[in-house]
Scaffold this motif. Structure first.
Motif, PDB file in Angstrom:
ATOM      1  N   ARG A   1      41.594  33.081  27.641  1.00 44.44           N
ATOM      2  CA  ARG A   1      42.287  32.904  28.919  1.00 44.44           C
ATOM      3  C   ARG A   1      41.368  33.200  30.098  1.00 44.44           C
ATOM      4  O   ARG A   1      41.530  32.633  31.181  1.00 44.44           O
ATOM      5  CB  ARG A   1      43.515  33.820  28.981  1.00 44.44           C
ATOM      6  N   MET A   2      40.394  34.074  29.879  1.00 43.61           N
ATOM      7  CA  MET A   2      39.557  34.513  30.994  1.00 43.61           C
ATOM      8  C   MET A   2      38.924  33.343  31.732  1.00 43.61           C
ATOM      9  O   MET A   2      38.969  33.263  32.952  1.00 43.61           O
ATOM     10  CB  MET A   2      38.468  35.452  30.476  1.00 43.61           C
TER      11      MET A   2
ATOM     12  N   HIS B   1      31.010  42.107  35.918  1.00 49.62           N
ATOM     13  CA  HIS B   1      32.048  41.531  36.771  1.00 49.62           C
ATOM     14  C   HIS B   1      31.529  41.341  38.198  1.00 49.62           C
ATOM     15  O   HIS B   1      31.781  40.310  38.833  1.00 49.62           O
ATOM     16  CB  HIS B   1      33.266  42.459  36.762  1.00 49.62           C
TER      17      HIS B   1
ATOM     18  N   LEU C   1      47.587  44.220  33.518  1.00 49.86           N
ATOM     19  CA  LEU C   1      47.471  44.820  34.847  1.00 49.86           C
ATOM     20  C   LEU C   1      46.303  44.170  35.565  1.00 49.86           C
ATOM     21  O   LEU C   1      45.475  43.508  34.920  1.00 49.86           O
ATOM     22  CB  LEU C   1      47.342  46.341  34.785  1.00 49.86           C
ATOM     23  N   PRO C   2      46.240  44.297  36.878  1.00 50.88           N
ATOM     24  CA  PRO C   2      45.141  43.638  37.586  1.00 50.88           C
ATOM     25  C   PRO C   2      43.780  44.130  37.091  1.00 50.88           C
ATOM     26  O   PRO C   2      43.609  45.308  36.768  1.00 50.88           O
ATOM     27  CB  PRO C   2      45.380  44.041  39.046  1.00 50.88           C
ATOM     28  N   THR C   3      42.819  43.218  37.064  1.00 47.39           N
ATOM     29  CA  THR C   3      41.474  43.538  36.586  1.00 47.39           C
ATOM     30  C   THR C   3      40.911  44.776  37.273  1.00 47.39           C
ATOM     31  O   THR C   3      40.326  45.655  36.629  1.00 47.39           O
ATOM     32  CB  THR C   3      40.542  42.338  36.854  1.00 47.39           C
ATOM     33  N   GLY C   4      41.089  44.833  38.594  1.00 47.96           N
ATOM     34  CA  GLY C   4      40.532  45.948  39.349  1.00 47.96           C
ATOM     35  C   GLY C   4      41.089  47.281  38.882  1.00 47.96           C
ATOM     36  O   GLY C   4      40.370  48.281  38.808  1.00 47.96           O
ATOM     37  N   GLU C   5      42.389  47.300  38.556  1.00 45.59           N
ATOM     38  CA  GLU C   5      43.003  48.548  38.087  1.00 45.59           C
ATOM     39  C   GLU C   5      42.513  48.903  36.693  1.00 45.59           C
ATOM     40  O   GLU C   5      42.257  50.066  36.391  1.00 45.59           O
ATOM     41  CB  GLU C   5      44.529  48.415  38.084  1.00 45.59           C
TER      42      GLU C   5
ATOM     43  N   ILE D   1      38.309  41.633  31.906  1.00 46.22           N
ATOM     44  CA  ILE D   1      38.429  40.742  33.069  1.00 46.22           C
ATOM     45  C   ILE D   1      39.599  39.805  32.801  1.00 46.22           C
ATOM     46  O   ILE D   1      39.619  39.071  31.821  1.00 46.22           O
ATOM     47  CB  ILE D   1      37.110  39.985  33.325  1.00 46.22           C
ATOM     48  N   GLY D   2      40.552  39.842  33.679  1.00 46.53           N
ATOM     49  CA  GLY D   2      41.846  39.206  33.409  1.00 46.53           C
ATOM     50  C   GLY D   2      42.870  40.292  33.213  1.00 46.53           C
ATOM     51  O   GLY D   2      44.051  40.130  33.486  1.00 46.53           O
TER      52      GLY D   2
END
Lengths: 396, 482
Positions: free
Chosen positions: A110-111, A196, A290-294, A316-317
């Motif tokens: 999916r990434m 990333h 959850l969001p990648t950043g989190e 990532i994703g």
């Protein structure tokens, strides 16, 4: 009244008539494919697993239309013969494509390849009035009418019975490679942050627990020059860290290793993971997004591994899977609580994929339900007026 | 048409006098979007600047059972922003905030009135872009892109708008505010965000949009294949993709359009070429040259007389200017044109282009072609003179015949412009009555009283294609109004 054996007609007409009768008599049932997820006790079961026709497959137009009972593995095998692929890798390859769609399953592809959301172009399903309806079509670009295909994606069997699906498929790349590193601890997270930030076009990234720590796989593809460059860049990031580093090329002979046997390493070693984890009959399988950043910023994976969990992370994703090979409800509930505590205050959401029967979606509390949940419940009420499409997700 | 005095007074209390308009000039200006089809005067136009004002307006209109619709830049080609008589237009162009740029999550959150190209301008220096690039991207708004699920040349590799939207905030027709999606890539439950994108402003009014950012490629190579026949150019498209190469864009321009753009933009296309094919490859700099060589070879194998390569960004920009401004350029060779947006399976391109040529001959009309060949998304432009009634009628019939071909081949009525008012009466050729009533059932969930943007997408009860798709459509779609 409940039946123990799923009703699995081979003909669409028969299935359609059965559903219409159930709607007429307001008699609820559960829809599933092969039942690879947790069983639904106490409900009549309709299975679409015997609807397996291929309606069309046009490699030149990059499209395929199939009935919902075809398994994900058979679908990939069919299109692979014409050097095409669908960038999905569901956790249970024996799942039917209708089930993969209804559960919105995805894997590491999916990434870069997008999930089913980015591949689906048309759908046929039986709606809450008992009508066999279609939306979308068989061309790769289409804005004629509402996109009901995507509405059915992730609907968990609660909005209708999916009977056929059309996909856009992709040509296989010239070649694929994978970089595999092993780490003693979660040091890989820092390296992924670095990767990333470089905005680097790799296909997928997957980290999984192993007996000695973590294995990290990074998949990439393209012609030789492209892959040579990516390999060089990846080596600059990862070399010197962790315990080992290997790069495998799909076009060369692949040696079997304990960490990632055979060809599966090129798509994120999905099925072998389940074998490697030596899971029992009633293991716990949780999936969190959850969001990648989190995820990269605050997820502490050691909290889970120290409690005996095995993990697969797509950093990532932003999603990860937790497996607990302990069938006792107490241990499974404790692991779930640990996960909920970790996600507290984040946008993270959890799906319960397999568990002991004592656990249910209600144990997930608000973590199971996205911010638009009330809208989802309301649309379920509208589109299933006879309340026949039993799906616990909508009952919270 | 004008506001009822009491409604106007209530609207002025929410906004102020300058942002509640029903003067003749305003009503005339907002009587249609880029499709000058069935121009209809709205009751009035309001100009909210934030969500709170919008919610108050929607609640007021809902309570008074007044129909309404949002409008972005009004560049839509299917009439999605044309009001039903007596509707209030809610102009969304003032929602131009950039709320949040989040590179860790590769996202940007913006107001729906932000112009498409501005997003990429905001993030380009950091190595990102917003992929959907409709030809109107210098003017169209992201809110409009969400409503129509817009495309553009680069959707071949990267997908359309729905593939690049992570979350939205929406005001429903009764004033309720909901959020769909977020910065995470998906969540449990039905994909209502995916359903909402492309609903043509009939489910709700978007007030905030979180867009996915895509890394800019290291290198871009733009090739221009010059062909002695359209059929050869189409074959080159199919053969490139059959080899497993997915360029970022593959755009075909035929001789009629070449003549027009050479008169206006002068990109240097050979006037005697029957077709040129723009092929753009984007990727890392390593490996892309090999791919470009292979594409060049495929173009040659399919009888290209010449394959050029843009030597620098200026040459590339000129090619794209010719492509994106081609519709306007046709004004130099015809007083009027009528553009279609049908989609066919790509492998059928060579045959269908031949059939379109036959249709042109049959009606003694010129049909120009400039389209997204890689997606099979046709944009035949039927040239005619709107002062000659017989030509209007012939152009209309030719347009319907082209869409008939698309549908008969398993294609679609629209690839990126939407159905709107323009093709609603043809939806019955694509879907059964049950399919359509099922879609209306879904609409009735979001928009139960049909107060929001009524009269779009679905056939008008009691009318058929023959009665509504009449000459008026063609006359009103003139690129250059005579």
């Amino acid at each position: 009244m409940s039946q123990s054996k799923p009703y699995a007609p081979k003909k669409l007409n028969t299935l359609h008539a059965w559903v219409k009768n159930r709607i007429h008599s307001k008699d609820p049932f559960v829809v599933l494919g092969k039942g690879t997820r947790s069983p639904h006790a106490g409900q009549d079961i309709l299975s679409t697993k015997n609807l397996k026709e291929i309606h069309f497959f046009d490699p030149d137009d990059m499209v395929i239309g199939i009935q919902a009972g075809m398994t994900a593995a058979d679908l990939q095998s069919c299109i692979n013969k014409k050097k095409m692929f669908l960038p999905i890798n569901p956790w249970y390859p024996e799942s039917t494509i209708g089930s993969v769609l209804a559960c919105n399953d995805f894997g590491p592809s999916r990434m870069n390849g997008g999930g089913l959301r980015d591949c689906i172009i048309g759908i046929e399903y039986i709606n809450g009035k008992g009508e066999l309806v279609k939306a979308g079509g068989k061309v790769v670009k289409n804005v004629s009418g509402y996109d009901l295909s995507r509405m059915m994606l992730g609907s968990l069997g609660g909005l209708g019975v999916i009977t056929s699906v059309n996909f856009k498929v992709n040509p296989q790349p010239a070649g694929t490679s994978v970089l595999m590193c092993t780490f003693e601890n979660d040091q890989w997270v820092e390296k992924i942050r670095e990767l990333h930030a470089k905005i680097f076009p790799v296909d997928w990234i997957q980290a999984m627990t192993s007996q000695s720590g973590w294995i990290l796989g990074v998949g990439f593809s393209g012609n030789d020059a492209r892959r040579t460059r990516i390999e060089k860049e990846l080596r600059q990031i990862f070399e010197g860290f962790g315990q080992s580093l290997d790069v495998f090329d799909e076009n060369k002979k692949v040696k079997k290793t304990a960490d990632a046997p055979g060809q599966n390493r090129f798509s994120g070693f999905l099925t072998p993971i389940l074998k490697r984890f030596k899971l029992g009959k009633q293991y716990l399988h949780l999936h969190a997004v959850l969001p990648t950043g989190e995820l990269l910023g605050s997820l502490d994976v050691q909290k889970f591994t120290l409690q005996g969990a095995q993990m697969v992370v797509h950093p990532i994703g932003g999603d990860f899977h937790i497996f607990l090979n302990d069938e006792t409800p107490k241990a499974q509930k404790e692991m779930l609580t640990l996960l909920k505590n970790q996600l507290e205050g984040s946008e993270g959401k959890i799906s319960l994929i397999k568990s002991a029967p004592e656990l249910s979606i209600n144990d997930l509390n608000e973590f199971a339900f996205p911010r638009e949940y009330s809208l989802m419940k309301a649309i379920k009420q509208q589109l299933d007026p006879a309340l026949v499409f039993h799906a616990p997700f909508y009952n919270y | 048409m004008a506001f009822d005095p009491k409604i106007k007074n209530d609207l002025i209390k929410i906004l102020d006098e300058d942002r509640v308009k029903d003067d003749r000039v305003t009503l005339y200006t907002y009587r249609s979007d880029a499709l000058i089809l069935h121009p209809t005067m709205p009751m009035g136009v309001v100009f909210p600047e934030n969500r709170e004002e919008l919610v108050a307006i929607v609640k007021l209109l809902h309570a008074n059972q007044i129909t309404f619709l949002p409008r972005g830049a009004g560049t839509g080609l299917s009439g999605g922003a044309i009001p039903k008589e007596g509707s209030v237009i809610i102009e969304m162009f003032r929602f131009r905030q950039i709320y949040d740029i989040d590179f860790a999550n590769r996202s940007i959150t913006v107001g729906p009135g932000v112009v498409n190209i501005k997003i990429t301008e905001h993030v380009k220096e950091n190595g990102y872009c917003f992929v959907p690039d409709p030809s109107s991207q210098k003017a169209c708004t992201v809110g409009g892109n969400v409503a129509e699920n817009s495309g553009g040349p680069h959707t071949l590799k990267y997908g359309v708008t729905v593939n690049h939207i992570l979350g939205i905030e929406v005001v429903l027709p009764d004033g309720e505010v909901v959020e769909l999606g977020g910065k995470q890539w998906g969540a449990p439950g039905p994909d209502l965000l995916g359903l909402f994108v492309g609903s043509e402003g009939t489910f709700g009014i978007v007030t905030k949009i979180t867009c996915r950012l895509t890394p800019l490629p290291e290198k871009v190579i733009t090739l221009l294949g010059i062909f002695p026949s359209v059929r050869d150019a189409c074959s080159a498209v199919s053969n490139t993709i059959r080899e497993g190469i997915i360029p970022a864009a593959m755009e075909l321009i035929d001789n009629v359009v070449i003549q027009a753009v050479e008169k206006t933009i002068a990109p240097g296309f050979p006037l005697d070429a029957e077709a040129v094919l723009v092929v753009e490859l984007e990727d890392m700099k390593d490996g892309i040259e090999e791919e470009a060589s292979r594409v060049q070879a495929i173009l040659n194998e399919n009888n290209a007389t010449e394959v050029r390569r843009a030597k620098n960004e200026e040459e590339r920009a000129l090619i794209w200017k010719a492509r994106k401004e081609a519709f306007g350029a046709l004004g130099t060779i015809s007083p009027s044109y009528y553009v279609q947006d049908g989609v066919i399976p790509r492998s059928a391109l060579p045959d269908v282009l031949g059939q379109i040529s036959d249709i042109a001959q049959k009606y003694n009309l010129t049909i120009a072609n400039v389209f997204h060949a890689g997606d099979g998304n046709l944009h035949p432009l039927i040239l005619y003179n709107s002062k000659i009634p017989e030509e209007i009628e012939k152009a209309d019939k030719a347009g319907i015949e082209i869409l008939d071909i698309c549908v008969s081949l398993g294609g679609s009525l629209s690839g990126e412009h939407g159905i709107g008012l323009e093709k609603q009466e043809l939806m019955g050729t694509l879907y059964s009555s049950e399919d359509l009533s099922n879609m209306e059932w879904v609409r009735s969930f979001f928009n139960p009283q049909n107060l929001l943007n009524p009269g779009k997408i679905f056939p008008t009860p009691g009318k058929c294609a023959e009665t509504k798709m009449g000459p008026q459509i063609v006359q009103s779609k003139s690129g250059v109004v005579a």
